[in-house]
Design an enzyme around this catalytic site. Structure first.
Site, short mmCIF file in Angstrom:
data_model
loop_
_atom_site.label_atom_id
_atom_site.label_comp_id
_atom_site.label_asym_id
_atom_site.label_seq_id
_atom_site.Cartn_x
_atom_site.Cartn_y
_atom_site.Cartn_z
N GLU A 32 -2.28 -8.52 12.09
CA GLU A 32 -1.43 -9.70 12.13
C GLU A 32 0.02 -9.24 11.96
O GLU A 32 0.32 -8.49 11.03
CB GLU A 32 -1.80 -10.66 11.00
CG GLU A 32 -3.21 -11.19 11.05
CD GLU A 32 -3.55 -11.99 9.81
OE1 GLU A 32 -3.14 -13.17 9.74
OE2 GLU A 32 -4.20 -11.44 8.91
N ARG A 258 -13.47 -1.76 2.72
CA ARG A 258 -12.03 -1.56 2.79
C ARG A 258 -11.61 -0.47 1.80
O ARG A 258 -12.33 -0.14 0.86
CB ARG A 258 -11.28 -2.86 2.49
CG ARG A 258 -11.47 -3.37 1.08
CD ARG A 258 -10.73 -4.69 0.86
NE ARG A 258 -9.30 -4.51 1.00
CZ ARG A 258 -8.45 -5.53 1.03
NH1 ARG A 258 -8.89 -6.78 0.95
NH2 ARG A 258 -7.15 -5.29 1.13
N LYS A 268 -0.52 -8.30 1.06
CA LYS A 268 0.75 -8.51 1.75
C LYS A 268 1.64 -9.50 0.99
O LYS A 268 2.86 -9.33 0.92
CB LYS A 268 0.51 -9.03 3.18
CG LYS A 268 0.07 -7.97 4.16
CD LYS A 268 -0.01 -8.57 5.55
CE LYS A 268 -0.46 -7.55 6.57
NZ LYS A 268 -0.57 -8.13 7.93
#
Length: 557
Positions: A32, A258, A268
């Site tokens: 993104e 992850r 983020k």
């Protein structure tokens, strides 16, 4: 094929190739564009691009740009730069989910016509109430049973901009009683009256991530759609869309654990807060876990790739010790970084037995274990700098405990003379400001006389020919092993000693004209690089990448 160890993904790909399901492997990396990439993304990049390389396939770069309010060209540019710096190249042109908005809109109409989607006018708060909980089923929206014709007309009004934001949304008609919350009539389209950085003002409705992701994979012919474990519960929805829509192919989604690293924050939102509140100088601050920050700090791309390989690929969540990354950095830099000398805390030494205009070039290897890297020439002059910690007035110090310069004793200067400390000059406050010494003639590249036994070897820089530099010494940004877990605000765990700026440092000449990001091992000090933004030949700025060994201690004050 590579010699990397097998994992559940390579086993799946091997099986698909063996049974003829696929003959050409295509993966994708779908970030993104709403922030800078971090160390966790590095793992995903290495995995997706690495598998494509391993199987002579392709990896697409596709920006998941379905939320224009938080996206910008700055992030798009930085992401592309990060991928290239890591050593990878995507197949063909850069792709955008927004390029498929026309097709996705047609897919939405297809679902409506087949009775699989409806326009819902529940408010956000009402939708949460109707959705149910993990232990209680949801209930159907009162708008769920509208006719196909009514839904088509309402969806067209949404597209034209006839409704305000939040007035209504398009939802899939699946199962409000499903134990998987993602299947409880998820939102496909919502109204957002904002300009998109790629499509301009063409659209005022934007598709959700879940509705966009699988269909974009299918349109690009992705064979293996690889994402992190938090999307495992989304896979049934991913497959539901592919089964319901006339897509050209049906990719398979796979999930891996992850990358979580201790003493590190990768959210983020939290990283943006560090930037917005000026805790750091920007997304590329060398203390940040962003790829651009690690690059600016001097971490080699090869070290980051090796670290990701060391972590491995599996389906079990865990936390990786930051020391593993440090090990990969030191391994890479020790092997490839040229050597140089830098004095961080200078003490001037004046040699009383050589002329004031003395200039002699001595030779030192660029790398002690790589003859092919050649030698470098160092100017030796009457005045030099050594590090203050390399001198002591205490003559009682044993040679075993202090292998540096002591008053009245000898030490060797790296690649130069054996010297003897003879006199200390102090200021009015009793601080040492200068050291008088003598050189032992004939000891450059040769052993001293038998009656002269140097304590050890120290580094140095010519006072008249050296280059003044600013050195930034970095430490971990957080002093807590898990700063973003628990009820505490992660900002409470900031390390107040994460940055020290040294303004009066001296380095050997020649470094000031080297390109930004050049890395060195400063002998006995650690690994450093030339800052890519703030350094210039007129003002050399160096960032400390990492020490020669792990000497980090948790500092709480």
């Amino acid at each position: 094929m590579s010699d990397k160890p097998a994992n559940f993904l390579t086993n799946a790909i091997d099986a698909d190739l063996a049974n003829g399901k696929h003959t050409h492997i295509v993966t994708r990396f779908p970030p993104e564009p709403n922030g800078y990439l971090h160390i966790g993304h590095a793992k995903s990049i290495c995995l997706n691009f690495g598998l494509a390389q391993q199987y002579n396939g392709e990896c697409n770069l596709r920006f998941d740009d379905t939320n224009p309010e938080k996206e910008s060209q700055e992030y798009i540019d930085s992401i592309q730069a990060d991928i290239k710096w890591l050593g990878f190249q995507w197949a063909g042109e850069v792709r955008y989910s927004s390029s498929y908005f026309d097709t996705l809109y047609e897919y939405a109409l297809h679902l409506i016509r087949n009775g699989d989607a409806y326009v819902c006018e529940l408010t956000a708060e009402q939708a949460r109430e109707y959705r149910g909980t993990l232990t209680e089923p949801g209930k159907n929206s009162p708008f769920r049973d509208r006719s196909v014709e009514e839904n088509l007309e309402l969806f067209e009004q949404m597209r034209r901009g006839d409704f305000d934001e939040g007035r209504c949304s398009l939802r899939a008609k699946i199962d409000m009683a499903s134990p998987n919350m993602n299947l409880r009539d998820p939102v496909l389209y919502r109204i957002r009256k904002v300009v998109h950085h790629q499509t301009g003002d063409k659209w005022c409705i934007y598709p959700s991530y879940d509705f966009t992701h699988g269909q974009s994979d299918a349109l690009e012919g992705i064979t293996h759609s690889i994402c992190t474990l938090e999307f495992e519960d989304h896979r049934p929805l991913y497959e539901w869309f592919l089964d319901k829509l006339p897509v050209p192919c049906k990719p398979r989604q796979y999930e891996f654990a992850r990358l979580n690293v201790n003493y590190t924050v990768t959210s983020k939102r939290k990283l943006k807060r560090l930037v917005d509140e000026n805790v750091v100088s920007g997304w590329n601050d060398p203390r940040m876990p962003t790829i651009s920050g690690m690059r600016r700090r001097g971490i080699p791309a090869a070290a980051l790739r090796n670290f990701c390989d060391m972590v491995g690929t599996n389906r079990s969540d865990g936390v990786v010790d930051l020391g593993m990354l440090d090990f990969a950095i030191r391994e890479e830099l020790n092997e490839n970084a040229p050597r140089a000398m830098c004095v961080l805390n200078p003490l001037k030494v004046v040699f009383t037995n050589i002329a004031e205009d003395h200039l002699e070039m001595v030779t030192a290897p660029v790398h002690p274990n790589k003859e092919e890297m050649g030698n470098r020439s160092l100017p030796f002059t009457r005045e030099i700098y050594i590090d203050r910690e390399d001198f002591s007035e205490d003559t009682s110090l044993s040679r075993k405990k202090f292998k540096r310069l002591v008053m009245g004793d000898y030490v060797r200067l790296r690649s130069a003379y054996v010297i003897k400390a003879e006199e200390v000059i102090k200021d009015d406050q009793g601080e040492i400001i200068e050291l008088r010494a003598s050189v032992v003639e004939g000891t450059v590249g040769a052993n001293p006389p038998e009656d002269i036994r140097p304590r050890g070897v120290i580094h140095w820089v010519s006072a008249s020919k050296g280059v003044k530099a600013t050195v930034r010494v970095y430490d971990r940004l957080f002093n807590h092993e898990t700063p973003d877990r628990g009820s505490d605000d992660f900002m409470q765990h900031l390390n107040p000693h994460s940055l020290e700026i040294l303004e009066n440092c001296w380095v050997e000449p020649g470094l000031e004209v080297l390109p930004p990001e050049s890395c060195f091992q400063f002998e006995r000090e650690g690994y450093f690089c030339i800052d890519q933004h703030d350094s210039s030949p007129e003002h050399l700025v160096l960032n400390k990448t990492i020490g020669l060994k792990d000497v980090w201690e948790r500092k709480t004050s």
